[in-house]
Scaffold this active site. Structure first.
Site, PDB file in Angstrom:
ATOM      1  CG  PHE A 141      -1.854   1.236   1.171  1.00 26.95           C
ATOM      2  CD1 PHE A 141      -3.037   1.193   0.456  1.00 26.95           C
ATOM      3  CD2 PHE A 141      -1.513   2.415   1.815  1.00 26.95           C
ATOM      4  CE1 PHE A 141      -3.874   2.303   0.389  1.00 26.95           C
ATOM      5  CE2 PHE A 141      -2.343   3.528   1.747  1.00 26.95           C
ATOM      6  CZ  PHE A 141      -3.531   3.479   1.044  1.00 26.95           C
ATOM      7  CG  ASP A 226       6.219   3.152   1.036  1.00 31.04           C
ATOM      8  OD1 ASP A 226       6.374   4.207   1.684  1.00 31.04           O
ATOM      9  OD2 ASP A 226       5.112   2.762   0.634  1.00 31.04           O
ATOM     10  CE  LYS A 255       0.918   7.408   5.955  1.00 33.59           C
ATOM     11  NZ  LYS A 255      -0.269   8.132   5.493  1.00 33.59           N
TER      12      LYS A 255
END
Length: 409
Positions: A141, A226, A255
């Site tokens: 994801f 990632d 984030k």
């Protein structure tokens, strides 16, 4: 001021229905706590998927945000600013890589990494034009753009959004033999989460990332990690790939990089990978703006000064041990690293959403994933006593769900 029911009704009436939030309306946050409109306090066990790793409204980060906003917030990258250079320098120091390209969201960082890997493949490795392949694991994801959902193995993420960009090959996560079989002369990169978050906090076998590093080096393939969710202390190390002593060729960050205040992301890579970009190849109106750079730099400095990766390691070990000690029959497995923890709920007991709703009533906010996993990923500033409180709340929530099942039966 709107009431809780009115606020939810307005979202339902005027918002796209691409989320199914828990029935709570939040109005304030501080540290690891959130408050709703009725003034009830909750422990935040999501921290916005790691975006609030430093806690809500961290006073130092808020001060930097306000001061910079009053001084200079947005310019175009057509000009230099005094904030961007120090931010990029700190990004490279934190990751141990050579150059950084600042964007806004995690998905933008991933798209940047894809562009860099492909162009590196054509200009450096010598892959024939438009034949570059990037290998990705099942369960990945990395965002919601059409390119990214195109290489997802989750049917819902893809449904109705094709046609998708070619050039991606999927392999089972954690299977190094499958990765080796998938590599061809046209392979330019292996793009992997060191721990899969949205898939349910899936931790690969020990040594997997290290073996992938060795394989990619041998085959002249870029290893791009990632770390949008796992990076910046979340797993008990600066980067999750540090847990295996692995240095990737590129890293995506996001984030937590925005300090819980605004979207900031980056792709950081070695010199020859980033050298493929020339003026006009890539850009973003807001990427690298002075406000984002000032907050991002302050967040990176805070991470080091407060030793938050070490804090995550210690509190995470406490959390995992206490969750395992519950020994409730509803808990099928507890897995994770640092303060990125998934509690697998036996589907025969209840959906994970039901457990999250019960947790909310106990004063803890979390979110399920894939119907079976409850996530525990609080701000890294969480204390020992607050971990105790979260585990006790889960115990009460499970008992409440169990009692509800008996009443229905």
């Amino acid at each position: 001021m709107t009431t809780t029911s009115t606020a939810m009704a307005l979202e339902d009436r005027y918002g796209a229905r691409n989320y199914a939030p828990l029935p709570v309306v939040l109005t304030r946050g501080e540290g690891v706590y959130l408050w709703d409109e009725e003034g009830r306090r909750y422990l935040d066990m999501m921290s916005a998927y790691s975006a609030v790793s430093f806690g809500h409204s961290h006073p130092e980060l808020v001060a930097v945000l306000v001061q910079q906003a009053q001084r200079l917030a947005i310019t175009s990258r057509a000009f230099h600013t005094d904030r961007l250079g120090p931010f990029l320098e700190q990004l490279c120091r934190t990751t141990g890589l050579d150059r950084a390209l600042s964007m806004n969201t995690g998905a933008e960082a991933v798209e940047t990494a894809i562009k860099a890997a492909r162009k590196w493949g054509y200009k450096v490795k010598g892959v024939p034009q438009d034949q570059a392949q990037i290998i990705v694991p099942h369960g990945n994801f990395a965002g919601r753009t059409t390119t990214i959902v195109g290489f997802s193995s989750e049917a819902q993420y893809r449904d109705g959004f094709g046609p998708f960009a070619p050039g991606f090959v999927q392999v089972p996560y954690g299977d190094i033999a499958a990765l080796e079989r998938a590599i061809t002369p046209h392979t330019v990169a292996f793009f992997v989460e060191p721990i899969q978050g949205e898939a349910g906090i899936v931790v690969p076998p020990e040594g997997y990332l290290r073996a992938a590093r060795e394989l990619c080096t041998r085959c002249d393939v870029l290893l791009i990690c990632d770390e949008v969710q796992t990076g910046l202390g979340r797993t008990g190390a600066r980067l999750a790939c540090d847990l295996e002593g692995v240095k990737p060729d590129g890293v995506t960050l996001g984030k937590a990089l925005g300090g819980g205040l605004l979207p900031v992301s980056a792709f950081v890579a070695r010199e020859d990978v980033m050298a493929v970009f020339t003026p006009g190849d890539h850009g973003s109106t807001f990427g690298g703006n002075p406000l984002a750079a000032a907050v991002g730099l302050a967040a990176l400095q805070l991470l080091e000064r407060e030793r938050l990766a070490e804090q995550a390691r210690v509190r995470g070990a406490q959390f995992m041990a206490q969750l395992a000690a519950l020994r409730h029959p509803a808990i099928a497995e507890v897995r994770g690293r640092g303060l990125l923890i998934g509690v697998e709920i036996d589907p025969g007991f209840a959906p994970a959403r039901t457990v999250c709703e019960a947790l909310m009533r106990e004063g803890v906010l979390s979110k399920d994933t894939h119907d079976t996993v409850v996530r525990f990923a609080p701000p890294l500033v969480i204390t020992e006593a607050q971990v105790d409180a979260a585990v006790e709340a889960l115990s009460r929530a499970l008992r409440a769900v169990e009692a509800g099942r008996r009443r229905v039966a």
